[in-house]
Design a protein around this motif. Structure first.
Motif, short mmCIF file in Angstrom:
data_model
loop_
_atom_site.label_atom_id
_atom_site.label_comp_id
_atom_site.label_asym_id
_atom_site.label_seq_id
_atom_site.Cartn_x
_atom_site.Cartn_y
_atom_site.Cartn_z
N HIS A 137 -24.41 -3.38 4.00
CA HIS A 137 -25.29 -4.73 3.76
C HIS A 137 -25.32 -5.06 5.34
N TYR A 138 -25.83 -5.15 5.73
CA TYR A 138 -26.19 -6.06 7.26
C TYR A 138 -25.23 -6.08 7.83
N GLY A 139 -24.47 -4.18 8.54
CA GLY A 139 -23.77 -4.19 8.91
C GLY A 139 -22.14 -3.79 8.71
N ASP A 140 -22.61 -4.86 6.97
CA ASP A 140 -20.70 -4.72 6.64
C ASP A 140 -21.00 -3.11 5.73
N THR A 141 -19.54 -3.37 5.78
CA THR A 141 -19.67 -1.47 4.86
C THR A 141 -19.18 -2.21 3.20
N ILE A 142 -19.82 -2.19 2.29
CA ILE A 142 -18.66 -2.18 0.95
C ILE A 142 -18.13 -0.84 0.42
N VAL A 143 -17.21 -1.06 0.01
CA VAL A 143 -16.05 0.89 -1.04
C VAL A 143 -16.34 0.06 -1.88
N ARG A 144 -16.45 0.15 -2.95
CA ARG A 144 -15.85 0.27 -4.22
C ARG A 144 -14.90 1.27 -5.05
N GLY A 145 -13.62 1.05 -5.12
CA GLY A 145 -12.66 2.42 -5.91
C GLY A 145 -11.61 2.43 -6.61
N ALA A 146 -11.19 3.13 -6.93
CA ALA A 146 -10.54 3.17 -8.36
C ALA A 146 -9.48 3.84 -7.22
N TYR A 147 -8.66 2.59 -7.89
CA TYR A 147 -7.11 2.33 -7.48
C TYR A 147 -6.10 2.97 -8.07
N ASP A 148 -5.26 3.28 -8.18
CA ASP A 148 -4.04 4.47 -8.66
C ASP A 148 -2.54 3.62 -7.40
N GLY A 149 -1.22 3.83 -7.88
CA GLY A 149 -0.12 3.79 -7.51
C GLY A 149 0.72 3.58 -8.60
N THR A 150 1.76 3.15 -8.10
CA THR A 150 3.04 2.56 -8.80
C THR A 150 3.38 1.14 -8.94
N TYR A 151 2.30 0.16 -8.62
CA TYR A 151 2.16 -1.05 -8.46
C TYR A 151 2.52 -1.34 -10.23
N MET A 200 1.31 -1.44 -0.02
CA MET A 200 -0.03 -0.29 0.31
C MET A 200 0.73 1.33 0.04
N VAL A 201 1.77 1.26 1.14
CA VAL A 201 2.76 2.75 0.80
C VAL A 201 3.77 2.71 0.43
N GLY A 202 3.68 1.47 0.20
CA GLY A 202 5.34 1.33 -0.72
C GLY A 202 5.04 1.44 -2.02
N ASP A 203 3.51 1.20 -2.42
CA ASP A 203 3.55 0.91 -3.80
C ASP A 203 2.66 2.41 -4.09
N LYS A 204 2.83 3.38 -3.09
CA LYS A 204 1.55 4.41 -3.15
C LYS A 204 0.28 4.41 -3.38
N VAL A 205 0.12 3.51 -3.04
CA VAL A 205 -1.66 3.17 -3.24
C VAL A 205 -2.62 4.22 -3.46
#
Length: 118
Positions: free
Chosen positions: A70-84, A55-60
């Protein structure tokens, strides 16, 4: 569809985008687990190694696109970027993050690159 994140998940995403290893790890319970790319990391020591390297190493960074409660859980859909390594990945990489929280801490996080449903 939710519009607000639980505080610990908002803090987690803020810390990810700030490349702050200590703050990211602090959002997890001591015995939490993360499943990322079909690999499981259990406990904060293993999670810290994953955060430092991938995460930090690849600057995500994570840009939230959708929040679903959803029934007490949280789903987060997100765009990822970084140097991976982005070989064979779409230009707009959207991952689903399935968070379970208890007592103000993340107890599980599963990160999946879902395919469109039929």
């Amino acid at each position: 569809m939710a519009t607000e994140l639980p505080a610990v998940i908002a803090e987690h995403i803020r810390a990810v985008n700030a490349f702050d290893t200590d703050a990211i790890v602090a959002t997890f319970a001591d015995d939490a687990y993360v499943n990322d790319n079909h690999r499981e990391f259990v406990g904060t020591a293993a999670i810290r190694r994953w955060v430092e390297r991938e995460m930090v190493g690849d600057k995500v960074t994570l840009e939230v696109r959708e929040i679903v409660e959803h029934y007490g859980d949280t789903i987060v859909r997100g765009a990822y970027d970084g140097t991976y390594d982005k070989t064979n990945l779409p230009a707009d990489l959207i991952l689903s993050n399935y968070f379970s929280t208890r007592d103000g801490k993340i107890v599980s996080l599963v990160v999946i690159h879902n395919q469109p449903a039929y």
